[in-house]
Enzyme design. Structure first.
Site, PDB file in Angstrom:
ATOM      1  N   TYR A 147       0.817  -1.210   0.000  1.00  0.00           N
ATOM      2  CA  TYR A 147       0.000   0.000   0.000  1.00  0.00           C
ATOM      3  C   TYR A 147       0.857   1.270   0.000  1.00  0.00           C
ATOM      4  CZ  TYR A 147      -4.023  -3.005   1.130  1.00  0.00           C
ATOM      5  OH  TYR A 147      -5.003  -3.965   1.106  1.00  0.00           O
ATOM      6  N   LYS A 197       3.390 -15.549   3.971  1.00  0.00           N
ATOM      7  CA  LYS A 197       3.265 -16.254   2.684  1.00  0.00           C
ATOM      8  C   LYS A 197       4.678 -16.529   2.181  1.00  0.00           C
ATOM      9  CE  LYS A 197       0.767 -17.697  -0.839  1.00  0.00           C
ATOM     10  NZ  LYS A 197      -0.060 -18.908  -0.734  1.00  0.00           N
ATOM     11  N   ASP A 229      -3.248 -17.964   3.376  1.00  0.00           N
ATOM     12  CA  ASP A 229      -4.416 -18.604   2.762  1.00  0.00           C
ATOM     13  C   ASP A 229      -5.015 -19.645   3.709  1.00  0.00           C
ATOM     14  OD1 ASP A 229      -1.905 -19.665   2.274  1.00  0.00           O
ATOM     15  OD2 ASP A 229      -2.346 -20.452   0.299  1.00  0.00           O
ATOM     16  N   ASP A 253      -5.512  -6.192   6.099  1.00  0.00           N
ATOM     17  CA  ASP A 253      -6.685  -5.511   5.555  1.00  0.00           C
ATOM     18  C   ASP A 253      -7.762  -6.551   5.226  1.00  0.00           C
ATOM     19  OD1 ASP A 253      -8.360  -3.637   4.479  1.00  0.00           O
ATOM     20  OD2 ASP A 253      -7.171  -3.232   2.695  1.00  0.00           O
ATOM     21  N   ASP A 257     -11.292  -7.977   7.691  1.00  0.00           N
ATOM     22  CA  ASP A 257     -12.682  -7.921   7.219  1.00  0.00           C
ATOM     23  C   ASP A 257     -13.332  -9.297   7.358  1.00  0.00           C
ATOM     24  OD1 ASP A 257     -12.696  -5.204   6.495  1.00  0.00           O
ATOM     25  OD2 ASP A 257     -13.909  -5.627   4.711  1.00  0.00           O
TER      26      ASP A 257
HETATM   27  P1  NAD Z   1     -17.965  -1.342   3.823  1.00  0.00           P
HETATM   28  O1  NAD Z   1     -17.110  -1.810   4.946  1.00  0.00           O
HETATM   29  O2  NAD Z   1     -18.343   0.085   3.813  1.00  0.00           O
HETATM   30  O3  NAD Z   1     -19.334  -2.196   3.792  1.00  0.00           O
HETATM   31  C1  NAD Z   1     -19.362  -3.615   3.617  1.00  0.00           C
HETATM   32  C2  NAD Z   1     -20.701  -4.136   4.174  1.00  0.00           C
HETATM   33  O4  NAD Z   1     -20.691  -4.022   5.594  1.00  0.00           O
HETATM   34  C3  NAD Z   1     -21.898  -3.329   3.683  1.00  0.00           C
HETATM   35  O5  NAD Z   1     -22.977  -4.196   3.478  1.00  0.00           O
HETATM   36  C4  NAD Z   1     -22.206  -2.391   4.834  1.00  0.00           C
HETATM   37  O6  NAD Z   1     -23.551  -2.000   4.942  1.00  0.00           O
HETATM   38  C5  NAD Z   1     -21.787  -3.242   6.040  1.00  0.00           C
HETATM   39  N1  NAD Z   1     -21.339  -2.414   7.183  1.00  0.00           N
HETATM   40  C6  NAD Z   1     -20.145  -1.794   7.325  1.00  0.00           C
HETATM   41  N2  NAD Z   1     -20.123  -1.124   8.472  1.00  0.00           N
HETATM   42  C7  NAD Z   1     -21.308  -1.315   9.078  1.00  0.00           C
HETATM   43  C8  NAD Z   1     -21.876  -0.858  10.300  1.00  0.00           C
HETATM   44  N3  NAD Z   1     -21.204  -0.077  11.157  1.00  0.00           N
HETATM   45  N4  NAD Z   1     -23.141  -1.223  10.597  1.00  0.00           N
HETATM   46  C9  NAD Z   1     -23.829  -2.029   9.772  1.00  0.00           C
HETATM   47  N5  NAD Z   1     -23.352  -2.500   8.603  1.00  0.00           N
HETATM   48  C10 NAD Z   1     -22.088  -2.134   8.262  1.00  0.00           C
HETATM   49  O7  NAD Z   1     -17.210  -1.756   2.485  1.00  0.00           O
HETATM   50  P2  NAD Z   1     -17.417  -1.235   0.983  1.00  0.00           P
HETATM   51  O8  NAD Z   1     -18.871  -1.108   0.680  1.00  0.00           O
HETATM   52  O9  NAD Z   1     -16.572  -2.125   0.176  1.00  0.00           O
HETATM   53  O10 NAD Z   1     -16.750   0.196   0.957  1.00  0.00           O
HETATM   54  C11 NAD Z   1     -17.460   1.416   0.996  1.00  0.00           C
HETATM   55  C12 NAD Z   1     -16.477   2.571   0.975  1.00  0.00           C
HETATM   56  O11 NAD Z   1     -15.701   2.574   2.184  1.00  0.00           O
HETATM   57  C13 NAD Z   1     -15.477   2.487  -0.188  1.00  0.00           C
HETATM   58  O12 NAD Z   1     -15.328   3.783  -0.723  1.00  0.00           O
HETATM   59  C14 NAD Z   1     -14.190   2.030   0.484  1.00  0.00           C
HETATM   60  O13 NAD Z   1     -13.078   2.475  -0.219  1.00  0.00           O
HETATM   61  C15 NAD Z   1     -14.311   2.700   1.833  1.00  0.00           C
HETATM   62  N6  NAD Z   1     -13.503   2.106   2.930  1.00  0.00           N
HETATM   63  C16 NAD Z   1     -12.992   2.960   3.861  1.00  0.00           C
HETATM   64  C17 NAD Z   1     -12.306   2.467   4.959  1.00  0.00           C
HETATM   65  C18 NAD Z   1     -11.785   3.433   6.002  1.00  0.00           C
HETATM   66  O14 NAD Z   1     -12.236   4.571   6.077  1.00  0.00           O
HETATM   67  N7  NAD Z   1     -10.851   3.033   6.855  1.00  0.00           N
HETATM   68  C19 NAD Z   1     -12.145   1.084   5.122  1.00  0.00           C
HETATM   69  C20 NAD Z   1     -12.708   0.231   4.168  1.00  0.00           C
HETATM   70  C21 NAD Z   1     -13.394   0.741   3.073  1.00  0.00           C
END
Ligand code: NAD
Length: 369
Positions: A147, A197, A229, A253, A257
């Site tokens: 990154y 890895k 993996d 990362d 998740d």
């Molecule tokens: P996301 O983590 O925002 O969401 C993935 C899933 O998890 C979605 O269905 C969402 O509704 C659910 N979710 C996430 N947090 C939740 C909460 N607190 N309560 C209930 N449900 C929740 O991942 P994405 O949709 O791939 O990414 C959305 C945006 O966020 C993208 O622009 C990405 O780049 C960004 N992002 C930012 C960070 C950060 O600020 N550190 C981290 C990861 C992704």
């Protein structure tokens, strides 16, 4: 009386909704602790900041963060489609998040993945897989690797478009995060899973070598090596075998998740990002554009980040424990936000602000530290 200066960056999507709940907790903690006060300064950060100020990490926000003792940020980012409206280098992660991590050298990211046995019904895993509950911490290196390495985009001699991204670590970067992981393992079960890895990547060969040297300082800690993996599968099949896991940036990362996945929601994933001088705190998840503006996001990840700040940045260990207990008591009383349960599952569904209010009520009822 200590006055702690906090920079609050609400962010995008659900960020402002869950940040409001975090502020309620700071206010109550301040009321309950006569010898502590907080000065909270809000600043724009992320996609909203880009549209408002022309930059996702504006100079004024840098000044607020520089002056703060600790930073708490909501998630940033937009949906894939909306992101295309922002030039690539100004998109929130590249333009704001990585520069903030680099600015404060927040090299160690702690992501607790925790679900008590009583809440096993939130998890998609079977009760027999969960056993006594899930309780592990992922330690992710946060300012190195792919990154942060040099990037090059162009057209090669054959006339084909190409991209080159560099995965680079020096031994000191590996050493400092390894020490953090070993110290955490010493405070917990004295078992450290090293996720790597090395069968493919030379970077993992060096990682393992340096981690092995650091291990000499912690002879009581048993180190177990697992390929990344295989770790992904093991997290689903037998999460109870893990206690502290350490890994490089991109592995962390992705695997963290997955940690949210085995709990049942990313909304249960707070985190702290430790630097040499100051730390910042954030939910591990993104801005959840799919549910933004509906008051249904789970604020546990943001309130949990407050709890981590209270302990790690301000030494308020007991009050931090109280915040965790207050959140657990809301679940124990049968309430949850919709991400954790389906209608008809016997759980009383509540909104984001109601969850925050219930945590406030539970905390207010606890003895003052
Ligand atoms: P996301 O983590 O925002 O969401 C993935 C899933 O998890 C979605 O269905 C969402 O509704 C659910 N979710 C996430 N947090 C939740 C909460 N607190 N309560 C209930 N449900 C929740 O991942 P994405 O949709 O791939 O990414 C959305 C945006 O966020 C993208 O622009 C990405 O780049 C960004 N992002 C930012 C960070 C950060 O600020 N550190 C981290 C990861 C992704």
């Amino acid at each position: 009386m200590p006055n702690h200066k906090i920079a609050l960056l609400p962010g995008d999507g659900i960020g402002p909704e869950i940040a409001r709940e975090a502020v309620k907790i700071f206010k109550l903690v301040e009321e309950r602790n006569d010898d502590t006060s907080f000065t909270i300064t809000e600043a724009p950060f992320g996609a909203g900041a880009y549209f408002e100020c022309g930059h996702p990490f504006p100079e004024e926000t840098k000044a607020v963060c520089d002056a703060a003792d600790a930073i708490i940020k909501g998630p940033i980012g937009l949906s894939h489609e909306e992101s295309q409206k922002i030039p690539v280098d100004m998109q929130p992660e590249r333009g704001a998040l990585l520069p903030m991590r680099a600015r404060y050298q927040t090299f160690a990211n702690f992501r607790p993945v925790s679900l008590p046995k009583a809440l096993a019904h939130f998890s998609p895993l079977k009760p027999e897989v969960i056993g006594d509950g899930i309780d592990l911490v992922m330690v992710r290196e946060l300012v190195g690797g792919l990154y942060f390495g040099a990037k090059e985009v162009g057209v090669n001699d054959a006339g084909l478009r190409y991209v080159r991204e560099t995965l680079e670590y020096d031994e000191e970067q590996i050493r400092r995060v390894s020490h953090e992981a070993f110290k955490l393992a010493m405070r917990r079960k004295k078992v450290l899973h090293n996720i790597h890895k090395s069968n493919v990547l030379k970077s993992s060969v060096l990682w393992n070598e340096v981690l092995g040297e650091v291990a000499q300082d912690y002879p009581e800690v048993e180190v177990r090596h697992v390929l990344v993996d295989a770790a992904a599968t093991a997290l689903c099949l037998n999460p109870g075998q893990f206690d502290v896991m350490v890994m490089e940036n991109m592995f962390g990362d992705i695997l963290s998740d997955q940690g949210g996945g085995i709990l049942g929601s990313l909304g249960l994933m707070p985190s702290s990002c430790k630097g040499p001088e100051k730390s910042y705190y954030e939910p591990s998840h993104g801005s959840a554009p799919d549910i933004a503006g509906q008051n249904i996001a789970n604020p546990y990840s943001m309130i949990g980040s407050v709890a981590m700040m209270l302990e790690d940045s301000f030494g308020m260990t007991q009050e931090s424990k109280n915040v965790w207990s207050a959140m657990q008591s809301v679940f124990a009383d049968g309430f949850s936000t919709p991400d954790l349960s389906k209608p008809g599952a016997g759980v009383k569904m509540i909104k984001t602000d109601e969850f925050g209010d219930k945590v406030v009520a539970a905390l207010a009822a606890m003895p003052r530290p």
